[in-house]
Write an enzyme that holds these catalytic residues in place. Structure first.
Site, short mmCIF file in Angstrom:
data_model
loop_
_atom_site.label_atom_id
_atom_site.label_comp_id
_atom_site.label_asym_id
_atom_site.label_seq_id
_atom_site.Cartn_x
_atom_site.Cartn_y
_atom_site.Cartn_z
N GLU A 192 2.30 1.85 -3.41
CA GLU A 192 1.30 2.48 -4.28
C GLU A 192 1.33 4.00 -4.13
O GLU A 192 1.31 4.74 -5.12
CB GLU A 192 -0.09 1.94 -3.94
CG GLU A 192 -1.25 2.66 -4.59
CD GLU A 192 -2.44 2.81 -3.66
OE1 GLU A 192 -2.90 3.96 -3.46
OE2 GLU A 192 -2.91 1.78 -3.11
N HIS A 193 1.39 4.49 -2.89
CA HIS A 193 1.47 5.93 -2.65
C HIS A 193 2.73 6.53 -3.27
O HIS A 193 2.70 7.61 -3.88
CB HIS A 193 1.48 6.22 -1.14
CG HIS A 193 0.14 6.18 -0.51
ND1 HIS A 193 -0.37 7.22 0.23
CD2 HIS A 193 -0.82 5.21 -0.49
CE1 HIS A 193 -1.58 6.90 0.68
NE2 HIS A 193 -1.87 5.68 0.26
N GLU A 225 -4.76 7.35 6.70
CA GLU A 225 -5.80 6.61 6.00
C GLU A 225 -6.34 5.49 6.86
O GLU A 225 -7.56 5.25 6.92
CB GLU A 225 -5.23 6.06 4.69
CG GLU A 225 -6.24 5.44 3.77
CD GLU A 225 -5.65 5.03 2.44
OE1 GLU A 225 -6.20 4.09 1.82
OE2 GLU A 225 -4.64 5.62 2.02
N GLU A 258 4.70 9.93 3.28
CA GLU A 258 3.62 9.03 2.87
C GLU A 258 3.35 7.95 3.92
O GLU A 258 2.25 7.41 3.98
CB GLU A 258 3.94 8.40 1.53
CG GLU A 258 3.83 9.38 0.37
CD GLU A 258 2.51 10.14 0.37
OE1 GLU A 258 1.44 9.52 0.31
OE2 GLU A 258 2.56 11.38 0.45
N HIS A 265 0.83 -1.20 0.00
CA HIS A 265 0.00 0.00 0.00
C HIS A 265 0.87 1.26 0.00
O HIS A 265 0.62 2.22 -0.74
CB HIS A 265 -0.91 -0.02 1.23
CG HIS A 265 -1.86 1.13 1.30
ND1 HIS A 265 -2.41 1.57 2.48
CD2 HIS A 265 -2.36 1.95 0.33
CE1 HIS A 265 -3.20 2.59 2.24
NE2 HIS A 265 -3.19 2.84 0.94
#
Length: 569
Positions: A90-91, A168, A161, A87
Site C-alpha cells: 500500500e505504501h 507506524e 518505506e 501494508h
C-alpha cells in the site's frame, strides 16, 4: 450444540454456501441505485471490459471531487512469515509510476490543488482514496490510475518505506486498542490468518537469504492486484457521461488476470474446539476499565436483507428502563453498553458486547456476565417479535432517508468498500435495508450467545498478569473456564430489574414539513418566565425532519468551587 435442523452440519454448510452464492454483488447494467429522497447526487454503475466495477457520482454542487479504489486483498493474504507485506505494498504505490516516476509527484499534485490523499490496509481489503479541487479531477485520476497499472517499486524506496511501516507500528505501542488486539491474536486459533501480526516491522519485512523484499512485493502485486478484484468510485461536478468517459479511458488498462475468487472463503475456525469459554485479563496503560464479551458466529454478509445481528444488537444495546444497561447502572457497575458485529469477515464473524465499567464494577465481573446471560434468556423466553424487527426497520429507514451528506472523500471511500459487499442497487441502501423478517434466522444466531461459546476480555490497570504479548508488550493473563464458571453464570434467577423494551411511541409517521411565509434569520422568543426562556428558529435550508435542542442551565453554583466544577462537568 444440538444437531437438529439448521444446526445439523451438512444443512448448515449447504445453507451458508447458498447464502454466499446469493450474496455475490450484482452489476446488472439496468440496476438503478436506490438513494434517499434528499440525495441530489446522480449515480451510475458499470463494469469495464477488464472486469473493474465502477460507480460514478455526479454532484453539481460539490467543491471537492474525490475518488477511491478498493482492492479485495489485505493482511489476510500476507504470505507466511511476511506479516505486513500487504501494508508495505500500500505504501509503495504512492512512490512513483512509469508515467509519473517522481516519488512525491502524486501527493504534491493533490495537495497543491487543495486536496488530500491516504490509504488503509484492512484484513480483507486495501482502500486508496483522495479528494481535490473539483476542476482538477481528470488530471488526478490520470495519476491515480497508474498505481494499479505500472508502479515502479524502486529499490531505494522499498528500504525507506519499510522503515516507515516500522515507525507506524512503533507509534501504536501505547494504544490500548492495539494492545487488546495483540492479546486477542494470542488466544484465537493460531492457524487463522487473523492471528498474525498485520502492520509489519523491520523484522517481518527483512530481506530473506533467498529472495529480496522487492521481488516479493512485485509477486504479491501481480498475484492479487487485478481489475476483477477492484471497485472504483469517482465523484465530481461533471455529468455522468463525462465521468464515465474519463474512467473508461484511464482505468481500462488495468490488468485483468482472471483472479476473481469465490466469495465462499474457506478458513480455519477462529477458535479451536475446547478453547472456549476463556477469560483474558489485560493491563491497561491508563484508567480504562472495560469488559468485552465476544462470541464467534457464522458470517452474516449473506443476510443483507434480514440483518439478524442488528435485531439482537438493538435489544442488548438498549438503554431504556429494564435494559441490561439500566440494570447495571442501578447496581452501580457500568455506565455504557454497546453491542453489535465485531469481526465481519467473508467466512466468519463475531458478536461483541462492550461494557464500560465503573470502579465498583471491576469487583463484580461474574455477576455482570450472569446478568448479560439472564437478558439473553429473557429474549429467548419471550421469542422473536415482529414488532421489534419492524421498529428497527423503521429506524434504519429513517437513518437512510435523512442521513447527513458526508464529505466526498469519506463518501467515496465507503462506497468503494460497499461495492465489494453489496449488489449495485444496494450500494447506498445496503447497510440500512431490513426487508425480510426471518424469526428462525434471528433465533439461530441468538443460540450462539451462550456461555460455552464466550471469550471474556477484562481490561483494567488493576488486574494480575503473567504473560506479555509479542508485538505490543501488553501484559495479560489467560484463564480457561470450566463448567463451574458456566454454571455460575446460569445459576442466577432473573433479576427483577430486567425486562424487554416496550414499543416506542415516538417513532414518526408523518414527515411533511411545515412552511413559513416569513423569512426568519434570527431565533424568536416563544416563551419567557422568571429564570426561563424558550427560543426557536425554523430551518429553511436543509428541510429535513430533524431538530436540534440546546439546553443551558445557568447557576452561580456551577463554577464556584473545584468540587462544583467537577460535578457540573
Amino acid at each position: 450444540m444440538r444437531n437438529r435442523g439448521y444446526f445439523g452440519r451438512l444443512p448448515w454448510l449447504a445453507h451458508m454456501l447458498i447464502g454466499y452464492l446469493l450474496a455475490v454483488p450484482s452489476f446488472a447494467a439496468t440496476a438503478e441505485v436506490i438513494k434517499s429522497a434528499i440525495d441530489n447526487r446522480v449515480y451510475e454503475g458499470f463494469v469495464l471490459g477488464n472486469g473493474l466495477r465502477v460507480l460514478v457520482v455526479s454532484d453539481a454542487d460539490t467543491d471537492k471531487a474525490a475518488a477511491a479504489m478498493d482492492v479485495a486483498v489485505g493482511s489476510a493474504h500476507d504470505p507466511d512469515r511476511r506479516e505486513g507485506l500487504a501494508h508495505l505494498l500500500e505504501h509503495m504505490l504512492f512512490l512513483g509510476t512509469r508515467k509519473y516516476p517522481q516519488a512525491g509527484e502524486y501527493k504534491h499534485f493533490i495537495t497543491t490543488h487543495g486536496g488530500s490523499s491516504n490509504a488503509y490496509t484492512a484484513f480483507e481489503n486495501t482502500n486508496y482514496y483522495f479528494d481535490i479541487d473539483s476542476q482538477h479531477l481528470a488530471a488526478a485520476l490520470d495519476r491515480f490510475s497508474q498505481f494499479f497499472m505500472e508502479p515502479l517499486f524502486s529499490t531505494d524506496y522499498v528500504a525507506r518505506e519499510k522503515q516507515a511501516v516500522h515507525a507506524e507500528y512503533r507509534s501504536k505501542l501505547q494504544s490500548d486498542g492495539w494492545r487488546i488486539l495483540d492479546v486477542k491474536k494470542q488466544v484465537i486459533n493460531p492457524d487463522h490468518p487473523f492471528a498474525r501480526f498485520s502492520i509489519g516491522s523491520l523484522k517481518t519485512l527483512a530481506d530473506s537469504p533467498t529472495q529480496g523484499l522487492k521481488e516479493e512485493l512485485i509477486r504479491f502485486y501481480r498475484n492479487h492486484y487485478a481489475a476483477d478484484r477492484m471497485t472504483l468510485v469517482v465523484l465530481g461536478r461533471e455529468a455522468i457521461p463525462v465521468l464515465r468517459h474519463w474512467v473508461t479511458k484511464k482505468f481500462s488498462a488495468i490488468a485483468a488476470r482472471a483472479l476473481h475468487q469465490s466469495t465462499m472463503v474457506t478458513r480455519p475456525p477462529l477458535f479451536k474446539p475446547g478453547d472456549l469459554p476463556t477469560k483474558v485479563y489485560i493491563g491497561s496503560l491508563g484508567s480504562r476499565r472495560s469488559l468485552s464479551l465476544i462470541f464467534p458466529i457464522p458470517a452474516v454478509r449473506a443476510y443483507l436483507r434480514e440483518k439478524p445481528v442488528s435485531y439482537l444488537a438493538a435489544l442488548i444495546g438498549d438503554e431504556g428502563e429494564g435494559s441490561l444497561l439500566w440494570a447495571l447502572k442501578q447496581a452501580g457497575w457500568a455506565h455504557q453498553v454497546q453491542a453489535g458485529l465485531g469481526l465481519d469477515h467473508e467466512s466468519q464473524a463475531t458478536f461483541n458486547v462492550s461494557i464500560q465499567l465503573t470502579e465498583t464494577g471491576q469487583s463484580h465481573l461474574d455477576q455482570i456476565v450472569a446478568l448479560f446471560f439472564q437478558y439473553v434468556e429473557l429474549i429467548q423466553a419471550n421469542g422473536i417479535a415482529s414488532w421489534i424487527f419492524t421498529e428497527n426497520q423503521r429506524i434504519a429507514d429513517l437513518k437512510f432517508r435523512f442521513q447527513d451528506n458526508l464529505e466526498p472523500i469519506v463518501w467515496v471511500r465507503r462506497l468503494a468498500l460497499n461495492l465489494q459487499r453489496y449488489p449495485l442497487a444496494d450500494v447506498l441502501h445496503g447497510p440500512y435495508t431490513m426487508q425480510h423478517y426471518d424469526p428462525d434466522l434471528i433465533a439461530r444466531y441468538l443460540q450462539f450467545l451462550k456461555p460455552a461459546n464466550l471469550l471474556v476480555i477484562v481490561m483494567s490497570d488493576a488486574v494480575q498478569t503473567d504473560a506479555v504479548s509479542p508485538w505490543f508488550q501488553a501484559k495479560y493473563r489467560t484463564e480457561r473456564l470450566g463448567s463451574d464458571a458456566v454454571h455460575k453464570w446460569r445459576a442466577e434467577k432473573l433479576a427483577p430489574s430486567l425486562s424487554l423494551p416496550s414499543p416506542n411511541p415516538f417513532l414518526p409517521d408523518d414527515f411533511s414539513l411545515k412552511t413559513s411565509s416569513i423569512a426568519v434569520d434570527a431565533p424568536q422568543l416563544l416563551q419567557q418566565h422568571e429564570g426561563y426562556e424558550l427560543w426557536y428558529r425554523q430551518d429553511s435550508s436543509y428541510r429535513i425532519p430533524r431538530a436540534n435542542f440546546y439546553l443551558t442551565v445557568r447557576s452561580p453554583l456551577a463554577n464556584d468551587s473545584p468540587t462544583h466544577v467537577a460535578l457540573t462537568k
